[in-house]
Scaffold this motif. Structure first.
Motif, PDB file in Angstrom:
ATOM      1  N   SER A 169      -7.356   1.313  -4.458  1.00 15.35           N
ATOM      2  CA  SER A 169      -7.492   0.276  -6.090  1.00 15.35           C
ATOM      3  C   SER A 169      -5.989  -0.611  -5.880  1.00 15.35           C
ATOM      4  O   SER A 169      -6.108  -1.727  -5.908  1.00 15.35           O
ATOM      5  N   ARG A 170      -4.995   0.102  -5.469  1.00 15.72           N
ATOM      6  CA  ARG A 170      -3.831  -0.837  -5.750  1.00 15.72           C
ATOM      7  C   ARG A 170      -2.591  -0.559  -4.689  1.00 15.72           C
ATOM      8  O   ARG A 170      -1.608   0.835  -4.881  1.00 15.72           O
ATOM      9  N   PRO A 171      -2.319  -1.166  -3.404  1.00 15.06           N
ATOM     10  CA  PRO A 171      -1.528  -0.581  -2.674  1.00 15.06           C
ATOM     11  C   PRO A 171      -0.272  -0.957  -3.369  1.00 15.06           C
ATOM     12  O   PRO A 171       0.571  -0.843  -2.215  1.00 15.06           O
ATOM     13  N   ASP A 172       0.113  -2.447  -4.018  1.00 15.32           N
ATOM     14  CA  ASP A 172       1.377  -2.198  -4.374  1.00 15.32           C
ATOM     15  C   ASP A 172       1.611  -1.142  -5.526  1.00 15.32           C
ATOM     16  O   ASP A 172       2.932  -1.336  -5.349  1.00 15.32           O
ATOM     17  N   LEU A 173       1.634  -0.114  -5.369  1.00 18.50           N
ATOM     18  CA  LEU A 173       2.015   1.141  -6.194  1.00 18.50           C
ATOM     19  C   LEU A 173       3.477   1.183  -5.779  1.00 18.50           C
ATOM     20  O   LEU A 173       3.791   1.385  -4.654  1.00 18.50           O
ATOM     21  N   GLU A 174       3.915   1.671  -6.348  1.00 16.07           N
ATOM     22  CA  GLU A 174       5.457   1.938  -5.611  1.00 16.07           C
ATOM     23  C   GLU A 174       6.258   3.463  -6.564  1.00 16.07           C
ATOM     24  O   GLU A 174       7.159   3.917  -5.387  1.00 16.07           O
ATOM     25  N   ALA A 192      -0.912  11.772   1.365  1.00 11.11           N
ATOM     26  CA  ALA A 192      -2.038  10.922   1.735  1.00 11.11           C
ATOM     27  C   ALA A 192      -1.180  10.100   1.085  1.00 11.11           C
ATOM     28  O   ALA A 192      -1.547   8.523   1.760  1.00 11.11           O
ATOM     29  N   ALA A 193      -0.872   9.771   0.205  1.00 12.44           N
ATOM     30  CA  ALA A 193      -0.325   8.414  -0.117  1.00 12.44           C
ATOM     31  C   ALA A 193       1.053   7.930   1.043  1.00 12.44           C
ATOM     32  O   ALA A 193       2.018   6.787   1.057  1.00 12.44           O
ATOM     33  N   LYS A 194       2.309   8.712   1.379  1.00 10.42           N
ATOM     34  CA  LYS A 194       3.085   8.424   1.829  1.00 10.42           C
ATOM     35  C   LYS A 194       2.634   7.980   3.545  1.00 10.42           C
ATOM     36  O   LYS A 194       3.277   8.153   4.283  1.00 10.42           O
ATOM     37  N   ALA A 195       1.519   8.781   4.483  1.00  7.88           N
ATOM     38  CA  ALA A 195       1.068   8.210   4.993  1.00  7.88           C
ATOM     39  C   ALA A 195       0.833   7.449   4.976  1.00  7.88           C
ATOM     40  O   ALA A 195       0.938   6.409   6.421  1.00  7.88           O
ATOM     41  N   ARG A 196      -0.253   6.811   4.161  1.00  8.74           N
ATOM     42  CA  ARG A 196      -0.612   5.434   3.726  1.00  8.74           C
ATOM     43  C   ARG A 196       0.518   4.523   3.597  1.00  8.74           C
ATOM     44  O   ARG A 196       0.714   3.031   3.737  1.00  8.74           O
ATOM     45  N   LYS A 197       1.618   4.893   2.895  1.00  8.75           N
ATOM     46  CA  LYS A 197       2.682   3.625   2.867  1.00  8.75           C
ATOM     47  C   LYS A 197       3.955   4.432   2.011  1.00  8.75           C
ATOM     48  O   LYS A 197       4.310   5.156   1.370  1.00  8.75           O
ATOM     49  N   PRO A 198       5.044   4.819   3.178  1.00  6.98           N
ATOM     50  CA  PRO A 198       6.115   5.714   3.536  1.00  6.98           C
ATOM     51  C   PRO A 198       6.626   5.634   2.980  1.00  6.98           C
ATOM     52  O   PRO A 198       7.407   6.438   1.878  1.00  6.98           O
ATOM     53  N   GLY A 199       7.275   4.461   1.716  1.00  3.90           N
ATOM     54  CA  GLY A 199       8.506   4.399   1.077  1.00  3.90           C
ATOM     55  C   GLY A 199       8.028   4.530  -0.432  1.00  3.90           C
ATOM     56  O   GLY A 199       8.635   4.655  -1.713  1.00  3.90           O
TER      57      GLY A 199
END
Length: 340
Positions: A169-174, A192-199
């Motif tokens: 939904s929101r790839p820009d979530l920090e 799941a989230a860190k596999a998709r967006k490590p930072g």
């Protein structure tokens, strides 16, 4: 390589997403204009209250039950309420008998909600550990399949599907603010989230009374805590003496942990009701509680928190919304009418 890396990966979460389709639903992610204004950045709410059982626990339960053989005589679990509701719902969908074991601390509203789904309820002792002993007895003596509340790879992967939906939904979530209890939700979402967006930053939030995972992370080992009545009753319970997955997962993947008081949870529940027009459990409101109390400095947005469930005693909810004083065991929580 630790045990969890051998048993859990993004692929497991992706497989869980397919397995639970048709039982759990993909829930909305909506902005909270009030919390966004207070935080000075966009704050979004993941509405797990929209699940058929009113809580996220249906995800892990449905994934674990999906792999059971056709001749399984039934399922059992220990629960503080919502996991039992998820197991009961998923078991009924499979035509399986379900026995849910809970302690005396579980609110009556959650007990009756589970019975309404056709499951048998066993009330055992004053702690989740005592309820877990009864569940293990049913496995040994009656051959039921146990569906653990959090420390299980299938359950963790099921909860992790929330992480996939968040970033879809929101790839820009920090930053993610995740209610922290036994760690199944936090571990699954973080995996799941860190596999998709490590930072991406993951913050676990719990109440300041009986927070087993928080105390265990601080000590670097499994710490037993006394369970006490709390507005965030769904976050109660220990990690289990033989915990092997959620503690190492949370240690590896959670960036920070924060505790909130009962008074801060009280106010956050009011805030969600009056500002977001939302009924939610105390355990759902800990993210907002931390934001409103100023306990999350140096936060980067956009931020999302999980509104994990809505299965609470509505008489208690009415008292809180009216600003009345309430009792939580030996604690008197002075009421305060809501004001922004």
């Amino acid at each position: 390589m630790s045990d969890w890396r051998r048993e859990l990966s993004l692929e497991n979460v992706t497989a869980a997403r397919a397995a639970i389709a048709g039982i759990a639903v993909e829930t909305p992610l909506v902005p909270s204009p009030f919390l966004s204004s207070m935080a000075g950045m966009e704050v979004l709410l993941k509405l797990e209250i929209a699940q058929p059982i009113g809580a996220f626990k249906i995800r892990g339960a449905a994934n674990a039950i999906s792999v059971l053989p056709g001749d399984c005589p039934g399922v059992t679990c220990c629960s503080t309420g919502n996991h039992g509701r998820g197991v009961a719902y998923a078991a009924r969908a499979r035509g399986l008998r379900a026995i849910i074991c809970m302690s005396e601390l579980v609110p009556d509203a959650k007990v009756e909600g589970i019975r309404a789904l056709g499951a048998e309820v066993r009330i055992v002792g004053r702690s989740q550990d005592e309820a877990a002993e009864e569940s293990r007895r049913l496995v040994a003596q009656e051959g039921l399949a146990e569906i653990p509340p959090f420390d299980d790879p299938l359950v963790i992967a099921g909860q992790g599907t929330i992480g996939l939906e968040l970033l879809d939904s929101r790839p820009d979530l920090e930053t993610l603010l995740i209610p922290l209890s036994g760690g199944g939700l936090a571990a699954g979402i973080a995996l799941a989230a860190k596999a998709r967006k490590p930072g991406i930053r993951v913050i676990g939030i719990s109440m300041d009374r009986g927070a087993a995972m928080y105390e265990s992370l601080q000590a670097g080992r499994n710490v037993a805590v006394e369970e006490v009545p709390s507005l965030a009753d769904s976050l109660g319970g220990g990690l289990g003496a033989d915990n092997r997955l959620t503690l190492p997962l949370c240690r590896a993947l959670i960036d920070d942990t924060v505790l909130v008081t009962e008074a801060e949870i009280y106010r956050a529940m009011q805030c969600h009701y009056y500002e977001d027009r939302m009924v939610c459990e105390g355990g759902s409101a800990v993210g907002a509680a931390a934001l409103l109390a100023g306990k999350l400095p140096d936060l980067e947005g956009p931020v999302a928190t999980i509104i994990t469930g809505r299965n609470l005693d509505m008489n208690m909810h009415a008292d809180i919304m009216a600003g009345r004083t309430i009792r939580l065991g030996d604690l008197t929580l002075e009421g305060k009418p809501y004001h922004a």
